[in-house]
Scaffold this motif. Structure first.
Motif, short mmCIF file in Angstrom:
data_model
loop_
_atom_site.label_atom_id
_atom_site.label_comp_id
_atom_site.label_asym_id
_atom_site.label_seq_id
_atom_site.Cartn_x
_atom_site.Cartn_y
_atom_site.Cartn_z
N VAL A 159 15.45 -5.53 -5.67
CA VAL A 159 14.42 -5.78 -6.67
C VAL A 159 14.44 -7.27 -6.99
O VAL A 159 15.48 -7.80 -7.40
CB VAL A 159 14.67 -4.95 -7.95
N VAL A 160 13.32 -7.93 -6.77
CA VAL A 160 13.30 -9.39 -6.87
C VAL A 160 12.98 -9.89 -8.27
O VAL A 160 13.06 -11.07 -8.52
CB VAL A 160 12.26 -9.98 -5.88
N SER A 161 12.62 -9.00 -9.19
CA SER A 161 12.29 -9.43 -10.54
C SER A 161 13.16 -8.68 -11.53
O SER A 161 13.45 -7.49 -11.37
CB SER A 161 10.81 -9.17 -10.85
N GLY A 162 13.60 -9.38 -12.58
CA GLY A 162 14.40 -8.73 -13.59
C GLY A 162 13.58 -7.91 -14.56
O GLY A 162 14.12 -7.12 -15.32
N ASP A 163 12.28 -8.09 -14.58
CA ASP A 163 11.40 -7.35 -15.47
C ASP A 163 11.08 -6.00 -14.83
O ASP A 163 10.44 -5.93 -13.79
CB ASP A 163 10.11 -8.13 -15.71
N PRO A 164 11.53 -4.85 -15.40
CA PRO A 164 11.29 -3.55 -14.77
C PRO A 164 9.82 -3.20 -14.64
O PRO A 164 9.45 -2.40 -13.79
CB PRO A 164 12.04 -2.57 -15.68
N HIS A 165 8.95 -3.81 -15.49
CA HIS A 165 7.52 -3.51 -15.42
C HIS A 165 6.83 -4.29 -14.31
O HIS A 165 5.76 -3.91 -13.85
CB HIS A 165 6.85 -3.83 -16.77
N ARG A 166 7.44 -5.38 -13.88
CA ARG A 166 6.84 -6.18 -12.80
C ARG A 166 7.76 -6.25 -11.58
O ARG A 166 7.56 -7.08 -10.71
CB ARG A 166 6.54 -7.60 -13.30
N ALA A 167 8.77 -5.40 -11.56
CA ALA A 167 9.73 -5.44 -10.46
C ALA A 167 9.05 -5.07 -9.15
O ALA A 167 8.21 -4.17 -9.09
CB ALA A 167 10.88 -4.47 -10.74
N GLU A 168 9.43 -5.77 -8.10
CA GLU A 168 8.85 -5.56 -6.78
C GLU A 168 9.96 -5.13 -5.83
O GLU A 168 10.96 -5.82 -5.68
CB GLU A 168 8.18 -6.84 -6.27
N ARG A 169 9.79 -3.97 -5.22
CA ARG A 169 10.80 -3.44 -4.31
C ARG A 169 10.56 -4.01 -2.92
O ARG A 169 9.48 -3.90 -2.36
CB ARG A 169 10.74 -1.91 -4.29
N LEU A 188 15.86 -13.70 3.48
CA LEU A 188 14.48 -13.23 3.56
C LEU A 188 14.35 -11.81 3.02
O LEU A 188 15.18 -10.94 3.31
CB LEU A 188 14.01 -13.26 5.02
N THR A 189 13.32 -11.56 2.24
CA THR A 189 12.98 -10.22 1.78
C THR A 189 11.51 -9.95 2.11
O THR A 189 10.69 -10.87 2.11
CB THR A 189 13.21 -10.05 0.28
N VAL A 190 11.21 -8.69 2.41
CA VAL A 190 9.85 -8.31 2.80
C VAL A 190 9.43 -7.10 1.97
O VAL A 190 10.25 -6.21 1.72
CB VAL A 190 9.77 -7.96 4.30
N LYS A 191 8.17 -7.06 1.57
CA LYS A 191 7.68 -5.93 0.80
C LYS A 191 7.85 -4.63 1.59
O LYS A 191 7.61 -4.57 2.79
CB LYS A 191 6.20 -6.11 0.47
N ILE A 192 8.27 -3.60 0.87
CA ILE A 192 8.46 -2.31 1.52
C ILE A 192 7.16 -1.78 2.09
O ILE A 192 7.12 -1.23 3.20
CB ILE A 192 9.07 -1.31 0.52
N ALA A 193 6.07 -1.94 1.37
CA ALA A 193 4.78 -1.44 1.85
C ALA A 193 4.39 -2.11 3.16
O ALA A 193 3.85 -1.46 4.07
CB ALA A 193 3.71 -1.67 0.79
N THR A 194 4.67 -3.40 3.30
CA THR A 194 4.34 -4.11 4.53
C THR A 194 5.16 -3.59 5.71
O THR A 194 4.63 -3.35 6.79
CB THR A 194 4.59 -5.62 4.35
#
Length: 319
Positions: A159-169, A188-194
Motif C-alpha cells: 500500500v503506497v499511501s498511509g491514508d486508508p481512504h486513498r490507499a492504492e494497492r 518499482l511498484t505497479v498497480k494491481i489492476a494493470t
C-alpha cells in the motif's frame, strides 16, 4: 554477544522498529545466521521475523525452557499436531553464567512487546478490527506466483499511501519491502489492476489459442490412455488371481464330497474364502476408477467453451 544480537537489542530499546532493524542489519552486511539450504533466494538477508525471534529468545538472558509444546494426535486424521503447553507445566532452567543480556534490558524489550500486543491485538494472525476487505489484508489474483526480476523474491501487495481512504494497492518486491534496498534495489511498484489486465489478456490470447487448446487436450488424453492401460493390466492380474483361488476352492469342495475331510482341509477352506473376499473387495474398489468404457476423451469445443465462460464471468478482455 554477536554484533547482530547486540545491535538488535540496542536499536529496539531505542525505538527502532523490527523491519527497520532488518534493513540496518542488511545495509551493514552483517551475515544472516542460517545454515545453507536449498531454498536459494528465500534465505537472503535479515527479515523482521528473524529480528523478532532474537528479541524473544530467553536464552540470551540465561534461561532455558523445555517442553514448550505438546503433540496431540488428531482422532480424525491421525496426524500429530503441536499445541502450546501451559507455562506452569514447562520446565525452566536458569544459567546466569551464560547470560548475554542483562535482566533489566531484557525486561525493557519484553515490556515493549507487551505494549505493542495490547495496542495492536491479533486474532488468528490478523489484526483485530481489520476488515476482510481492507487494502493491506486482501489477497490478489496472482498473489504468491509473481517474482521480482531483480532478486527472485516473491511480489507482494503493498500500500503506497498511509491514508486508508486513498490507499492504492500495488505489486512490489517483498524482499525490498522487508529486507531493504541492499538485498534488492528494485523499488518499482505497479498497480494491481494493470498487472491483472495484462496477464489475463496474455492468458486469453496465448494459452487459450486454438493451437494451445489442442495441445492441452492431446496431452490430457495421452495421460488418460496411459492410466487406462495400467489400470486394465492391474485389473486383469487381479481377476486371474481371483479365478485361481476360486478354482482351488472348487477343488477343496470336490475333495470334501469325496470324503477327504481333515483339519487341513478346513484351514484351506477358511484361507481361500478370505482371499476370495479380499479379491472381490479390491475389484469393487477398482471399478470406481476411470475406465475406458465409462469415460470420454476431452473435447476441444467443450473445454474451450468452459474456459471462455470462466474468462467472461471474471471480466477478462473487457475494456
Amino acid at each position: 554477544m554477536e554484533p547482530a544480537e547486540a545491535r538488535t537489542v540496542e536499536w529496539f530499546t531505542g525505538g527502532v522498529g523490527l523491519r527497520a532493524i532488518a534493513h540496518r542489519l542488511n545495509a551493514e552486511q552483517i551475515p544472516f545466521p542460517a545454515e545453507p539450504t536449498r531454498r536459494g533466494a528465500k534465505r537472503k538477508g535479515w527479515a523482521s521475523s528473524a529480528v523478532r525471534v532474537i528479541l524473544l529468545n530467553e536464552k540470551y538472558v540465561g534461561r532455558w525452557v523445555y517442553g514448550r509444546r505438546i503433540f496431540v494426535k488428531d482422532p480424525l486424521t491421525g496426524r500429530r499436531q503441536a499445541r502450546l503447553r501451559p507455562r506452569a507445566e514447562r520446565q525452566v532452567s536458569e544459567h546466569p553464567d551464560l547470560r548475554l543480556v542483562e535482566p533489566d534490558v531484557w525486561e525493557t524489550v519484553q515490556e515493549k512487546f507487551r505494549r505493542q500486543a495490547a495496542s495492536y491485538p491479533r486474532s488468528r494472525g490478523r489484526l483485530a478490527g481489520r476488515t476482510a476487505g481492507s487494502p493491506s489484508g486482501r489477497a490478489s489474483l496472482f498473489s504468491g506466483v509473481l517474482q521480482c526480476a531483480g532478486c527472485g523474491g516473491t511480489l507482494v501487495v503493498v500500500v503506497v499511501s498511509g491514508d486508508p481512504h486513498r490507499a492504492e494497492r500495488r505489486y512490489g518486491c517483498g524482499f525490498h519491502r522487508e529486507k531493504g534496498s541492499h538485498v534488492c534495489a528494485n523499488a518499482l511498484t505497479v498497480k494491481i489492476a494493470t498487472v491483472e489486465r495484462r496477464l489475463l489478456e496474455a492468458i486469453r490470447t496465448k494459452i487459450l489459442s486454438p493451437e494451445a487448446v489442442r495441445y492441452l487436450i492431446r496431452a490430457v488424453n495421452q495421460h488418460l490412455d496411459a492410466f487406462r492401460a495400467t489400470e486394465g493390466e492391474a485389473r486383469r492380474r487381479l481377476d486371474q488371481g481371483l479365478q485361481q483361488v476360486e478354482e482351488e476352492l472348487l477343488n477343496v469342495e470336490r475333495a470334501i464330497l469325496a470324503g477327504v475331510v481333515s483339519e487341513t482341509t478346513a484351514a484351506l477352506v477358511q484361507d481361500r474364502e478370505a482371499r476370495v473376499a479380499d479379491g472381490r473387495a479390491r475389484a469393487g474398489r477398482g471399478s470406481r476408477a476411470p475406465s475406458s468404457q465409462g469415460s470420454r476423451p476431452y473435447s476441444r469445443s467443450g473445454q474451450h467453451h468452459r474456459f471462455g465462460y470462466l474468462l467472461e464471468v471474471t471480466g477478462v478482455g473487457r475494456s
